[in-house]
Design a protein around this motif. Structure first.
Motif, PDB file in Angstrom:
ATOM      1  N   MET A 107      54.166   0.705  49.941  1.00 45.65           N
ATOM      2  CA  MET A 107      55.473   0.289  49.581  1.00 45.65           C
ATOM      3  C   MET A 107      55.983   1.274  48.539  1.00 45.65           C
ATOM      4  SD  MET A 107      56.756  -3.264  47.741  1.00 45.65           S
ATOM      5  CE  MET A 107      55.526  -4.166  48.586  1.00 45.65           C
ATOM      6  N   PHE A 108      57.184   1.760  48.746  1.00 45.69           N
ATOM      7  CA  PHE A 108      57.814   2.662  47.792  1.00 45.69           C
ATOM      8  C   PHE A 108      58.899   1.892  47.056  1.00 45.69           C
ATOM      9  CE2 PHE A 108      56.122   5.363  51.089  1.00 45.69           C
ATOM     10  CZ  PHE A 108      55.470   6.333  50.345  1.00 45.69           C
ATOM     11  N   LEU A 109      58.946   2.034  45.733  1.00 45.37           N
ATOM     12  CA  LEU A 109      59.882   1.286  44.911  1.00 45.37           C
ATOM     13  C   LEU A 109      60.725   2.209  44.062  1.00 45.37           C
ATOM     14  CD1 LEU A 109      57.290  -1.288  43.562  1.00 45.37           C
ATOM     15  CD2 LEU A 109      58.800  -1.596  45.518  1.00 45.37           C
ATOM     16  N   GLY A 110      61.978   1.798  43.790  1.00 47.50           N
ATOM     17  CA  GLY A 110      62.797   2.490  42.807  1.00 47.50           C
ATOM     18  C   GLY A 110      62.152   2.307  41.435  1.00 47.50           C
ATOM     19  N   PHE A 111      62.512   3.150  40.473  1.00 48.68           N
ATOM     20  CA  PHE A 111      61.797   3.177  39.202  1.00 48.68           C
ATOM     21  C   PHE A 111      61.825   1.836  38.472  1.00 48.68           C
ATOM     22  CE2 PHE A 111      61.312   4.001  34.662  1.00 48.68           C
ATOM     23  CZ  PHE A 111      60.064   4.593  34.676  1.00 48.68           C
ATOM     24  N   ASP A 112      62.985   1.208  38.332  1.00 50.28           N
ATOM     25  CA  ASP A 112      63.067  -0.060  37.592  1.00 50.28           C
ATOM     26  C   ASP A 112      62.226  -1.145  38.258  1.00 50.28           C
ATOM     27  OD1 ASP A 112      64.770   1.260  35.906  1.00 50.28           O
ATOM     28  OD2 ASP A 112      66.567   0.136  36.473  1.00 50.28           O
ATOM     29  N   LEU A 113      62.279  -1.226  39.576  1.00 50.01           N
ATOM     30  CA  LEU A 113      61.493  -2.213  40.310  1.00 50.01           C
ATOM     31  C   LEU A 113      60.003  -1.906  40.190  1.00 50.01           C
ATOM     32  CD1 LEU A 113      61.564  -4.714  42.046  1.00 50.01           C
ATOM     33  CD2 LEU A 113      61.917  -3.259  44.047  1.00 50.01           C
ATOM     34  N   TRP A 114      59.648  -0.633  40.229  1.00 50.49           N
ATOM     35  CA  TRP A 114      58.255  -0.205  40.072  1.00 50.49           C
ATOM     36  C   TRP A 114      57.707  -0.656  38.717  1.00 50.49           C
ATOM     37  CZ3 TRP A 114      56.275   3.808  36.834  1.00 50.49           C
ATOM     38  CH2 TRP A 114      54.964   4.188  37.111  1.00 50.49           C
ATOM     39  N   VAL A 115      58.495  -0.485  37.656  1.00 51.63           N
ATOM     40  CA  VAL A 115      58.072  -0.906  36.316  1.00 51.63           C
ATOM     41  C   VAL A 115      57.873  -2.424  36.284  1.00 51.63           C
ATOM     42  CG1 VAL A 115      58.807  -1.098  33.906  1.00 51.63           C
ATOM     43  CG2 VAL A 115      59.091   1.057  35.119  1.00 51.63           C
ATOM     44  N   GLU A 116      58.781  -3.175  36.915  1.00 56.59           N
ATOM     45  CA  GLU A 116      58.646  -4.636  36.953  1.00 56.59           C
ATOM     46  C   GLU A 116      57.366  -5.062  37.672  1.00 56.59           C
ATOM     47  OE1 GLU A 116      61.840  -7.298  37.974  1.00 56.59           O
ATOM     48  OE2 GLU A 116      63.292  -5.747  37.407  1.00 56.59           O
ATOM     49  N   VAL A 117      57.073  -4.423  38.794  1.00 58.05           N
ATOM     50  CA  VAL A 117      55.876  -4.766  39.562  1.00 58.05           C
ATOM     51  C   VAL A 117      54.622  -4.456  38.743  1.00 58.05           C
ATOM     52  CG1 VAL A 117      54.499  -4.137  41.589  1.00 58.05           C
ATOM     53  CG2 VAL A 117      56.940  -4.556  41.828  1.00 58.05           C
ATOM     54  N   TYR A 118      54.570  -3.306  38.097  1.00 57.14           N
ATOM     55  CA  TYR A 118      53.405  -2.962  37.286  1.00 57.14           C
ATOM     56  C   TYR A 118      53.238  -3.908  36.099  1.00 57.14           C
ATOM     57  CZ  TYR A 118      51.540   1.161  39.497  1.00 57.14           C
ATOM     58  OH  TYR A 118      50.906   2.004  40.366  1.00 57.14           O
ATOM     59  N   ALA A 119      54.342  -4.371  35.530  1.00 56.85           N
ATOM     60  CA  ALA A 119      54.292  -5.275  34.384  1.00 56.85           C
ATOM     61  C   ALA A 119      53.965  -6.707  34.799  1.00 56.85           C
ATOM     62  CB  ALA A 119      55.611  -5.243  33.637  1.00 56.85           C
ATOM     63  N   SER A 120      54.010  -7.013  36.087  1.00 54.83           N
ATOM     64  CA  SER A 120      53.794  -8.384  36.553  1.00 54.83           C
ATOM     65  C   SER A 120      52.356  -8.861  36.396  1.00 54.83           C
ATOM     66  CB  SER A 120      54.195  -8.501  38.023  1.00 54.83           C
ATOM     67  OG  SER A 120      53.233  -7.866  38.853  1.00 54.83           O
ATOM     68  N   GLY A 121      51.424  -7.949  36.285  1.00 59.07           N
ATOM     69  CA  GLY A 121      50.019  -8.323  36.179  1.00 59.07           C
ATOM     70  C   GLY A 121      49.352  -8.560  37.525  1.00 59.07           C
ATOM     71  N   ARG A 122      50.058  -8.342  38.608  1.00 55.61           N
ATOM     72  CA  ARG A 122      49.500  -8.553  39.947  1.00 55.61           C
ATOM     73  C   ARG A 122      49.007  -7.251  40.596  1.00 55.61           C
ATOM     74  NH1 ARG A 122      50.908 -13.669  42.067  1.00 55.61           N
ATOM     75  NH2 ARG A 122      52.314 -14.758  40.677  1.00 55.61           N
ATOM     76  N   VAL A 123      49.127  -6.167  39.890  1.00 49.85           N
ATOM     77  CA  VAL A 123      48.715  -4.868  40.414  1.00 49.85           C
ATOM     78  C   VAL A 123      47.289  -4.589  39.957  1.00 49.85           C
ATOM     79  CG1 VAL A 123      49.265  -2.405  40.440  1.00 49.85           C
ATOM     80  CG2 VAL A 123      51.088  -4.072  40.321  1.00 49.85           C
TER      81      VAL A 123
END
Length: 66
Positions: free
Chosen positions: A1-17
């Motif tokens: 999955m490729f994400l835009g930068f802001d969405l990528w930061v949100e996903v990494y900060a979610s704790g599910r990665v």
């Protein structure tokens, strides 16, 4: 999955990665696998869905690719 930068930061900060090992060809593997080649750690979500940033996407955009 490729994400835009802001969405990528949100996903990494979610704790599910989490990191997961992959071998040649994008095949998931583990430390116990007797494979002699390189094993590359990539960040994944869920069942080995690799998460990457794509700067060509809008900040909140995403793209799925095989």
């Amino acid at each position: 999955m490729f994400l835009g930068f802001d969405l990528w930061v949100e996903v990494y900060a979610s704790g599910r990665v989490r990191p997961s090992l992959f071998k040649k060809g994008g095949v998931p593997t583990s430390d116990e696998d007797p494979y002699k080649g390189a094993k590359v750690p990539l960040m994944v979500v869920g069942d080995n869905i690799v998460v990457s940033v794509d700067i060509t996407l809008p900040p909140d955009g995403f793209r799925l690719a095989p």
